[in-house]
Design a protein around this motif. Structure first.
Motif, PDB file in Angstrom:
ATOM      1  N   ALA A  23      51.859  35.006  21.833  1.00  0.00           N
ATOM      2  CA  ALA A  23      52.922  35.898  22.375  1.00  0.00           C
ATOM      3  C   ALA A  23      54.175  35.024  22.947  1.00  0.00           C
ATOM      4  N   VAL A  24      53.896  33.906  23.694  1.00  0.00           N
ATOM      5  CA  VAL A  24      54.877  32.965  24.130  1.00  0.00           C
ATOM      6  C   VAL A  24      55.826  32.448  22.718  1.00  0.00           C
ATOM      7  N   LEU A  27      57.886  35.481  21.728  1.00  0.00           N
ATOM      8  CA  LEU A  27      59.028  35.620  22.526  1.00  0.00           C
ATOM      9  C   LEU A  27      60.271  34.523  22.608  1.00  0.00           C
ATOM     10  N   ASN A  28      59.738  33.458  22.194  1.00  0.00           N
ATOM     11  CA  ASN A  28      60.578  32.112  22.213  1.00  0.00           C
ATOM     12  C   ASN A  28      61.380  32.255  20.838  1.00  0.00           C
ATOM     13  N   ILE A  30      63.191  34.699  20.034  1.00  0.00           N
ATOM     14  CA  ILE A  30      64.219  35.694  20.108  1.00  0.00           C
ATOM     15  C   ILE A  30      65.584  34.918  20.832  1.00  0.00           C
ATOM     16  N   SER A  34      65.403  33.287  24.589  1.00  0.00           N
ATOM     17  CA  SER A  34      64.556  32.015  24.390  1.00  0.00           C
ATOM     18  C   SER A  34      64.167  31.344  25.851  1.00  0.00           C
ATOM     19  N   PHE A  37      62.542  33.440  28.403  1.00  0.00           N
ATOM     20  CA  PHE A  37      61.146  33.373  28.057  1.00  0.00           C
ATOM     21  C   PHE A  37      60.175  32.098  28.421  1.00  0.00           C
ATOM     22  N   SER A  40      59.696  31.921  32.054  1.00  0.00           N
ATOM     23  CA  SER A  40      58.669  32.996  32.424  1.00  0.00           C
ATOM     24  C   SER A  40      57.287  32.664  31.909  1.00  0.00           C
ATOM     25  N   SER A  41      57.389  32.145  30.732  1.00  0.00           N
ATOM     26  CA  SER A  41      56.003  32.061  30.273  1.00  0.00           C
ATOM     27  C   SER A  41      55.248  30.665  30.879  1.00  0.00           C
TER      28      SER A  41
END
Length: 83
Positions: A23-24, A27-28, A30, A34, A37, A40-41
Motif C-alpha cells: 500500500a505504501v 501511494l508513493n 502518485i 508522494s 504519503f 504519513s506512511s
C-alpha cells in the motif's frame, strides 16, 4: 527474546507487513502526493508498531537492571555537559 522467537513473530506477521508495504509503495507512486504519503506512511508505521506493542503488553526497559544502566548513562551525560 531469542533469535528464533523473533523470526517466528516476523513469520506470523509477514502478510500484514507485505500488505502495508504494498500500500505504501502504491501511494508513493502518485506524482505530487508522494511527499505527503511518505510522511504519513512513516507515522502510520510508528502508530501500528505502538499499537502492536501495547496489545502485547511490551514495555521498553522494564527490567530493573536496564533502568539502572540507563540512569547511569544519563548521569554520565550530565557530568560531561557540566565540563
Amino acid at each position: 527474546m531469542s533469535d528464533e522467537q523473533k523470526k517466528e513473530e516476523v513469520r506470523k506477521k509477514r502478510g500484514s507487513y507485505t500488505a502495508f508495504g504494498t500500500a505504501v509503495l502504491a501511494l508513493n507512486l502518485i506524482p505530487g502526493a508522494s511527499i505527503f504519503f511518505a510522511l504519513s506512511s512513516t507515522v502510520g508505521a510508528a502508530l501500528w508498531t505502538a499499537d502492536m506493542e501495547k496489545k502485547a503488553g511490551a514495555q521498553v526497559n522494564a527490567s530493573p537492571e536496564a533502568s539502572r544502566d540507563m540512569s547511569d548513562v544519563g548521569k554520565q551525560v550530565d557530568q560531561q555537559r557540566e565540563l
